[in-house]
Design an enzyme around this catalytic site. Structure first.
Site, PDB file in Angstrom:
ATOM      1  N   GLY A 115       0.895  -1.263   0.102  1.00 46.49           N
ATOM      2  CA  GLY A 115       0.243   0.047   0.095  1.00 46.49           C
ATOM      3  C   GLY A 115       0.864   1.125   0.089  1.00 46.49           C
ATOM      4  O   GLY A 115       2.118   1.155   0.345  1.00 46.49           O
ATOM      5  N   CYS A 116       0.317   2.380  -0.277  1.00 47.17           N
ATOM      6  CA  CYS A 116       1.089   3.537  -0.581  1.00 47.17           C
ATOM      7  C   CYS A 116       1.341   3.830   0.930  1.00 47.17           C
ATOM      8  O   CYS A 116       2.734   4.478   1.196  1.00 47.17           O
ATOM      9  CB  CYS A 116       0.257   4.628  -1.319  1.00 47.17           C
ATOM     10  N   TYR A 117       0.475   4.105   1.711  1.00 52.16           N
ATOM     11  CA  TYR A 117       1.027   4.775   3.275  1.00 52.16           C
ATOM     12  C   TYR A 117       1.907   3.746   3.999  1.00 52.16           C
ATOM     13  O   TYR A 117       2.962   4.109   4.427  1.00 52.16           O
ATOM     14  CB  TYR A 117      -0.222   4.999   3.996  1.00 52.16           C
ATOM     15  N   PRO A 118       1.683   2.402   3.881  1.00 56.06           N
ATOM     16  CA  PRO A 118       2.659   1.500   4.488  1.00 56.06           C
ATOM     17  C   PRO A 118       3.959   1.366   3.656  1.00 56.06           C
ATOM     18  O   PRO A 118       4.947   1.267   4.416  1.00 56.06           O
ATOM     19  CB  PRO A 118       2.219   0.234   4.151  1.00 56.06           C
ATOM     20  N   THR A 119       4.068   1.996   2.514  1.00 52.93           N
ATOM     21  CA  THR A 119       5.517   2.137   1.713  1.00 52.93           C
ATOM     22  C   THR A 119       6.319   3.046   2.399  1.00 52.93           C
ATOM     23  O   THR A 119       7.355   2.632   2.771  1.00 52.93           O
ATOM     24  CB  THR A 119       5.393   2.423   0.343  1.00 52.93           C
TER      25      THR A 119
END
Length: 321
Positions: A115-119
């Site tokens: 996911g974008c936030y977890p990256t």
């Protein structure tokens, strides 16, 4: 030999971005379905099984169904949905996560795109936990803002349609205030955390670009590390990477603000560490394009590794060094 790639869900935001990064290349060829066939299960099954690599840009349930349609054991899969990000049978597609991850992605037939936030969050947290500077049981907080494209076609329509109430109306809003965002399980698992982080996401009135922040009370950490200690560890961890880099202390000290749109159009992610004059507080920050390293760029990076192609093919590394 040219690799055959099928994007299941190519009409969505992530699918369109992946297609744009692949269609001009001569080392891959895209399997395309007519618009009338895109929801035809038999047509999709044929395309999935004819591909060397399939990229799933689908809702979770549809992604699981697509995997079930694959009978050809040689087909490799990248799933851009949330469906398999914590599944032990799938490789987590963040190649820079640790020293062994790039080889794991390259060897895998089933890769879950992060996911974008977890990256951004995992990039900041995991190296510190692995090194013992940040205890696994520490109460971690993650604050972040993304452009509205991160919400997919529905949110894009709400922001860009002049007839809707959201059009150029609200500059910024926090959401997921029930503290149960779907990205939390992968943040915790791949961040090596014992507890779910407190995650407060927000959306800004701009199309794409992301800023992820992890505030830390340094006085509460074992050994009271300095901000420089955290920065040096992150710099060592990501040294030599094509797409993830750490800003040196002098660069961070000169900044008055961080622009979440600063790396738009690239697959780069830039990490920062800011500390106060007293030396007892720090903020870790990551800047990335939520549609680049946070989605479609990451998928293309994983595709390159899985197919043994140039790791930078079709990707912009601008500002990563």
């Amino acid at each position: 030999m040219t690799a055959r790639v099928f994007i299941d869900g190519e009409a969505g935001t992530t699918g369109l971005q992946i297609r744009a990064r692949l269609e001009a290349r001569d080392d891959v060829s895209l399997i395309r379905l007519a618009e009338a066939e895109r929801k035809d299960t038999a047509a999709r099954a044929r395309a999935l099984n004819d591909a060397d690599l399939a990229i799933l840009c689908l809702p979770d349930a549809a992604a699981r169904q697509a995997v079930g349609l694959i009978e050809n054991p040689e087909v490799r899969v990248i799933d851009a949905s949330t469906a398999h990000r914590t599944d032990p049978d799938w490789t987590y597609g963040f190649p820079e996560m640790d020293k062994a991850q790039q080889a794991a992605v390259a060897a895998s037939k089933r890769v879950s795109n992060p996911g974008c936030y977890p990256t951004g969050a995992i990039a900041l947290i995991r190296p510190l936990v692995s090194a013992g500077l940040l205890p696994a049981d520490f109460p971690v907080t993650v604050n972040a803002v993304s452009g509205y494209s991160g919400g997919g076609k529905g949110l894009i329509r709400r922001y860009e349609d002049a007839q809707t109430p959201d059009h150029l109306d609200k500059a910024y809003r926090a959401y997921a205030l029930g503290l149960a965002h779907k990205h939390l399980p992968e943040m915790q698992q791949h961040g090596l955390l014992d507890h779910t982080p407190l995650f407060v996401p927000a959306v800004g009135n701009y199309y794409k670009g992301m800023l992820v922040q992890v505030p830390l009370q340094l006085w509460a950490l074992p050994g009271r590390p300095a901000a420089d200690d955290l920065r040096d560890l992150l710099a060592r961890h990501y040294a030599g990477q094509d797409f993830v880099s750490v800003a040196p202390a002098a660069e961070s000290a000169e900044l008055d603000d961080l622009d979440p749109e600063g790396l738009n159009g690239t697959n780069a992610m830039r990490l920062y560490v800011f500390g106060n004059a007293a030396g007892d507080q720090a903020v870790l920050a990551a800047v990335l394009d939520n549609l680049g390293k946070g989605a479609s760029g990451a998928a293309v990076q994983n595709l390159n590794l899985m197919l043994g192609l140039d790791p930078q093919a079709g990707l912009d590394t601008r500002l990563a060094a």
